[in-house]
Design a protein around this motif. Structure first.
Motif, PDB file in Angstrom:
ATOM      1  N   VAL A 284      47.369  53.487  46.079  1.00  0.00           N
ATOM      2  CA  VAL A 284      47.931  52.186  45.722  1.00  0.00           C
ATOM      3  C   VAL A 284      47.087  51.066  46.318  1.00  0.00           C
ATOM      4  CG1 VAL A 284      49.923  50.668  46.068  1.00  0.00           C
ATOM      5  CG2 VAL A 284      50.278  53.050  45.409  1.00  0.00           C
ATOM      6  N   LYS A 285      46.698  51.239  47.566  1.00  0.00           N
ATOM      7  CA  LYS A 285      45.879  50.220  48.219  1.00  0.00           C
ATOM      8  C   LYS A 285      44.512  50.107  47.530  1.00  0.00           C
ATOM      9  CE  LYS A 285      45.859  50.283  52.679  1.00  0.00           C
ATOM     10  NZ  LYS A 285      45.526  50.681  54.074  1.00  0.00           N
ATOM     11  N   GLY A 286      43.893  51.268  47.262  1.00  0.00           N
ATOM     12  CA  GLY A 286      42.566  51.258  46.657  1.00  0.00           C
ATOM     13  C   GLY A 286      42.548  50.656  45.275  1.00  0.00           C
ATOM     14  N   VAL A 287      43.556  50.976  44.473  1.00  0.00           N
ATOM     15  CA  VAL A 287      43.626  50.420  43.114  1.00  0.00           C
ATOM     16  C   VAL A 287      43.784  48.899  43.183  1.00  0.00           C
ATOM     17  CG1 VAL A 287      45.056  50.289  41.038  1.00  0.00           C
ATOM     18  CG2 VAL A 287      44.475  52.517  42.020  1.00  0.00           C
ATOM     19  N   GLY A 288      44.633  48.427  44.066  1.00  0.00           N
ATOM     20  CA  GLY A 288      44.816  46.985  44.212  1.00  0.00           C
ATOM     21  C   GLY A 288      43.527  46.291  44.630  1.00  0.00           C
ATOM     22  N   GLN A 289      42.800  46.903  45.551  1.00  0.00           N
ATOM     23  CA  GLN A 289      41.542  46.318  45.997  1.00  0.00           C
ATOM     24  C   GLN A 289      40.520  46.275  44.867  1.00  0.00           C
ATOM     25  OE1 GLN A 289      41.238  49.098  49.281  1.00  0.00           O
ATOM     26  NE2 GLN A 289      41.253  47.420  50.771  1.00  0.00           N
ATOM     27  N   LEU A 290      40.425  47.375  44.112  1.00  0.00           N
ATOM     28  CA  LEU A 290      39.481  47.402  42.995  1.00  0.00           C
ATOM     29  C   LEU A 290      39.781  46.300  41.987  1.00  0.00           C
ATOM     30  CD1 LEU A 290      39.097  51.234  42.304  1.00  0.00           C
ATOM     31  CD2 LEU A 290      37.282  49.677  43.027  1.00  0.00           C
ATOM     32  N   LYS A 291      41.037  46.163  41.609  1.00  0.00           N
ATOM     33  CA  LYS A 291      41.410  45.171  40.600  1.00  0.00           C
ATOM     34  C   LYS A 291      41.131  43.755  41.100  1.00  0.00           C
ATOM     35  CE  LYS A 291      42.942  48.151  37.595  1.00  0.00           C
ATOM     36  NZ  LYS A 291      42.199  48.400  36.338  1.00  0.00           N
ATOM     37  N   TYR A 292      41.456  43.503  42.364  1.00  0.00           N
ATOM     38  CA  TYR A 292      41.281  42.158  42.904  1.00  0.00           C
ATOM     39  C   TYR A 292      39.806  41.817  43.075  1.00  0.00           C
ATOM     40  CZ  TYR A 292      41.678  38.078  45.898  1.00  0.00           C
ATOM     41  OH  TYR A 292      41.556  36.819  46.424  1.00  0.00           O
ATOM     42  N   TYR A 293      39.036  42.729  43.676  1.00  0.00           N
ATOM     43  CA  TYR A 293      37.622  42.455  43.912  1.00  0.00           C
ATOM     44  C   TYR A 293      36.848  42.393  42.593  1.00  0.00           C
ATOM     45  CZ  TYR A 293      38.810  43.691  48.742  1.00  0.00           C
ATOM     46  OH  TYR A 293      39.377  43.756  49.989  1.00  0.00           O
ATOM     47  N   LYS A 294      37.245  43.206  41.642  1.00  0.00           N
ATOM     48  CA  LYS A 294      36.593  43.176  40.341  1.00  0.00           C
ATOM     49  C   LYS A 294      36.687  41.791  39.722  1.00  0.00           C
ATOM     50  CE  LYS A 294      37.139  44.980  35.615  1.00  0.00           C
ATOM     51  NZ  LYS A 294      37.934  45.886  34.742  1.00  0.00           N
ATOM     52  N   TYR A 295      37.886  41.219  39.744  1.00  0.00           N
ATOM     53  CA  TYR A 295      38.078  39.917  39.110  1.00  0.00           C
ATOM     54  C   TYR A 295      37.545  38.775  39.968  1.00  0.00           C
ATOM     55  CZ  TYR A 295      40.299  35.779  37.176  1.00  0.00           C
ATOM     56  OH  TYR A 295      40.515  34.529  36.653  1.00  0.00           O
ATOM     57  N   SER A 296      37.943  38.762  41.255  1.00  0.00           N
ATOM     58  CA  SER A 296      37.656  37.594  42.083  1.00  0.00           C
ATOM     59  C   SER A 296      36.210  37.500  42.543  1.00  0.00           C
ATOM     60  CB  SER A 296      38.579  37.583  43.315  1.00  0.00           C
ATOM     61  OG  SER A 296      38.291  38.678  44.155  1.00  0.00           O
ATOM     62  N   ILE A 297      35.542  38.645  42.714  1.00  0.00           N
ATOM     63  CA  ILE A 297      34.175  38.614  43.227  1.00  0.00           C
ATOM     64  C   ILE A 297      33.151  38.991  42.158  1.00  0.00           C
ATOM     65  CG2 ILE A 297      32.589  39.534  44.963  1.00  0.00           C
ATOM     66  CD1 ILE A 297      34.971  40.006  46.798  1.00  0.00           C
ATOM     67  N   VAL A 298      33.296  40.207  41.628  1.00  0.00           N
ATOM     68  CA  VAL A 298      32.257  40.713  40.724  1.00  0.00           C
ATOM     69  C   VAL A 298      32.233  39.935  39.410  1.00  0.00           C
ATOM     70  CG1 VAL A 298      31.300  42.774  39.627  1.00  0.00           C
ATOM     71  CG2 VAL A 298      32.554  42.980  41.770  1.00  0.00           C
ATOM     72  N   HIS A 299      33.398  39.549  38.894  1.00  0.00           N
ATOM     73  CA  HIS A 299      33.440  38.807  37.629  1.00  0.00           C
ATOM     74  C   HIS A 299      33.281  37.299  37.861  1.00  0.00           C
ATOM     75  CE1 HIS A 299      34.398  37.464  33.661  1.00  0.00           C
ATOM     76  NE2 HIS A 299      35.526  36.870  34.059  1.00  0.00           N
ATOM     77  N   ARG A 300      34.177  36.703  38.671  1.00  0.00           N
ATOM     78  CA  ARG A 300      34.173  35.242  38.799  1.00  0.00           C
ATOM     79  C   ARG A 300      32.982  34.726  39.584  1.00  0.00           C
ATOM     80  NH1 ARG A 300      39.579  32.205  40.215  1.00  0.00           N
ATOM     81  NH2 ARG A 300      38.137  30.524  39.655  1.00  0.00           N
ATOM     82  N   GLN A 301      32.653  35.381  40.682  1.00  0.00           N
ATOM     83  CA  GLN A 301      31.576  34.858  41.516  1.00  0.00           C
ATOM     84  C   GLN A 301      30.191  35.359  41.087  1.00  0.00           C
ATOM     85  OE1 GLN A 301      32.232  35.129  45.784  1.00  0.00           O
ATOM     86  NE2 GLN A 301      34.459  35.089  45.506  1.00  0.00           N
ATOM     87  N   MET A 302      30.112  36.617  40.666  1.00  0.00           N
ATOM     88  CA  MET A 302      28.816  37.200  40.345  1.00  0.00           C
ATOM     89  C   MET A 302      28.510  37.180  38.856  1.00  0.00           C
ATOM     90  SD  MET A 302      28.827  40.377  43.098  1.00  0.00           S
ATOM     91  CE  MET A 302      27.065  40.689  42.947  1.00  0.00           C
ATOM     92  N   GLY A 303      29.544  36.973  38.042  1.00  0.00           N
ATOM     93  CA  GLY A 303      29.316  36.758  36.615  1.00  0.00           C
ATOM     94  C   GLY A 303      29.191  38.005  35.759  1.00  0.00           C
ATOM     95  N   TYR A 304      29.548  39.177  36.278  1.00  0.00           N
ATOM     96  CA  TYR A 304      29.452  40.398  35.490  1.00  0.00           C
ATOM     97  C   TYR A 304      30.723  40.614  34.671  1.00  0.00           C
ATOM     98  CZ  TYR A 304      25.194  41.682  37.930  1.00  0.00           C
ATOM     99  OH  TYR A 304      23.905  41.704  38.410  1.00  0.00           O
ATOM    100  N   THR A 305      30.527  41.149  33.474  1.00  0.00           N
ATOM    101  CA  THR A 305      31.677  41.472  32.619  1.00  0.00           C
ATOM    102  C   THR A 305      31.808  42.968  32.376  1.00  0.00           C
ATOM    103  OG1 THR A 305      30.286  41.113  30.660  1.00  0.00           O
ATOM    104  CG2 THR A 305      31.601  39.240  31.444  1.00  0.00           C
ATOM    105  N   ASN A 306      30.685  43.681  32.405  1.00  0.00           N
ATOM    106  CA  ASN A 306      30.721  45.135  32.223  1.00  0.00           C
ATOM    107  C   ASN A 306      30.843  45.783  33.610  1.00  0.00           C
ATOM    108  OD1 ASN A 306      30.587  47.687  31.118  1.00  0.00           O
ATOM    109  ND2 ASN A 306      28.345  47.705  31.001  1.00  0.00           N
ATOM    110  N   ILE A 307      32.074  45.962  34.042  1.00  0.00           N
ATOM    111  CA  ILE A 307      32.345  46.429  35.406  1.00  0.00           C
ATOM    112  C   ILE A 307      33.100  47.753  35.361  1.00  0.00           C
ATOM    113  CG2 ILE A 307      33.388  45.843  37.637  1.00  0.00           C
ATOM    114  CD1 ILE A 307      33.387  42.888  36.627  1.00  0.00           C
TER     115      ILE A 307
END
Length: 413
Positions: free
Chosen positions: A338-361
């Protein structure tokens, strides 16, 4: 086997006996076996079999016996030693005594909850010295045994008095003994059956009254358990013997009930040990991250680290990894997932997508060993790939053919 007073474990009786000791001390009456034993008898704390005798008649009859055969003297001696071990009283060579601040606080407290806290704090500090001079803390060890072996046979809790000290090595020896039958334990420890029986008369009963353990059908269960991961130490209700459904119908009055909060001092008993476990899990976690990073680097991925454990990028694809060490426990697996899934979803959106600009994650949850099938099915339904450490390699569950296979990050591109 260390010697421990084994007269009675009723906290009410012990409280009343401490009040008797205070009265004698306040009256400047020496705390001798005779004085203390007589007052314990007159106070109804020590009881005798022949109830046709008045207290004076009983004491007169006892006076005709050798001192070694007077039961009330044995009881007074044991209770006094118990209070000394608890740090409640100090007895001087002339048998004058002094009450400790902890004992005074306990005696003037009306709240049962606070009394339990005070009893527990003193029990956790209770040190017992063996013939070799080494000191152990039997109440801490008892709770550690029950948390390590939920459902352990109550007689095996004698091992709390077998430990020579509080070291990890000594607890490993105790743990090995706990997995043998009682006959073997008695033989291996050189303990008599009578000594073994005496060793479980007091502490398990007190632990039950304080809400630290439950005893059902001659087995002991922890009321609370430590949950130690690489990033936190928490305590939660022990689910092993409280099976519950994952959902139930309720109403506005019954939903989100206030929790029953158990005192947490029992959880702090092995805080140093808990920290060591956390350090080991963190070390394992970091080693897995390093090996995972090396695998991706060898495949030509560019690596990043941050709040997430590892991000590997090649071309326009970003593979986001979250690593979790798990124990052989469904509760631990679920908590970490549960913790890991939450971290993946949050970091995917907030860092990898919004800050780094990737869409294919691509999201990957990496475990220290293979989790159960339900965890894999859940993650797959959430488009999260499940990878786990297997010896010197990483394995992945192939959702197409339902087989486990060697993990290659290139296959996720």
């Amino acid at each position: 086997m260390k010697n421990f007073p084994h007269q009675f474990n009723d906290l009410t009786k012990l409280f009343n006996a401490l009040a008797v000791a205070r009265q004698l001390i306040n009256n400047e009456t020496p705390l001798t076996d005779e004085n203390f034993g007589e007052q314990l008898t007159r106070g109804g704390i020590y009881t005798y079999r022949d109830r046709t005798l008045s207290i004076d008649e009983f004491l007169a009859a006892e006076a005709q016996k050798p001192a070694a055969n007077r039961g009330y003297l044995t009881v007074s001696r044991d209770i006094r030693r118990f209070f000394e071990l608890m740090g409640f009283i100090s007895v001087f060579p002339d048998k004058t005594a002094r009450l400790s601040p902890a004992a005074s606080q306990l005696l003037r407290t009306d709240s049962e909850d606070i009394r339990k806290e005070l009893w527990k704090n003193s029990l956790l500090q209770l040190g017992l010295e063996g013939t070799d001079g080494e000191v152990s803390h039997p109440y801490r060890i008892l709770l550690k045994i029950v948390n390590t072996f939920p459902g352990i046979e109550t007689p095996k809790l004698m091992l709390a008095l077998e430990a020579e000290n509080d070291s990890e090595e000594e607890f490993e020896r105790i743990s090995n003994l706990a997995q043998r039958d009682m006959g073997q334990i008695i033989e291996d420890t050189g303990t008599s059956t009578a000594m073994a029986a005496n060793a479980v008369k007091i502490l398990p009963g007190i632990a039950e009254q304080l809400g630290d353990i439950e005893r059902i059908n001659s087995r002991a269960y922890p009321v609370g358990q430590l949950v130690i991961t690489e990033d936190e130490i928490t305590t939660e209700e022990q689910p092993a013997r409280r099976p519950r459904t994952d959902f139930r119908e309720t109403n506005s009055a019954g939903i989100a009930r206030d929790p029953i909060l158990n005192v947490v001092s029992s959880v702090s008993i092995d805080l140093a040990d808990a920290i060591r476990i956390r350090q080991r899990r963190l070390a394992e976690h970091q080693e897995i991250v390093r090996q995972l990073a090396l695998l991706n680097e060898e495949k030509g991925f560019q690596l990043f680290e941050g709040k997430f454990d590892c991000l590997a990028i090649k071309d326009d694809t970003a593979i986001l990894y979250e690593v979790k060490t798990i124990l052989e426990s469904s509760t631990d697996e679920e908590k970490q997932t549960v913790k890991g899934v939450g971290q993946l979803k949050y970091y995917k959106y907030s860092i990898v997508h919004r800050q780094m600009g990737y869409t294919n994650i691509k999201e990957v949850l990496v475990f220290s060993h293979k989790p159960n099938d339900g965890i894999i099915e859940f993650c797959s339904a959430e488009n999260i790939r499940v990878v786990w450490k297997d010896g010197g390699t990483f394995q992945i569950f192939n959702v197409q053919n339902g087989a486990d296979e060697l993990f290659n990050p290139d296959n996720l591109i």
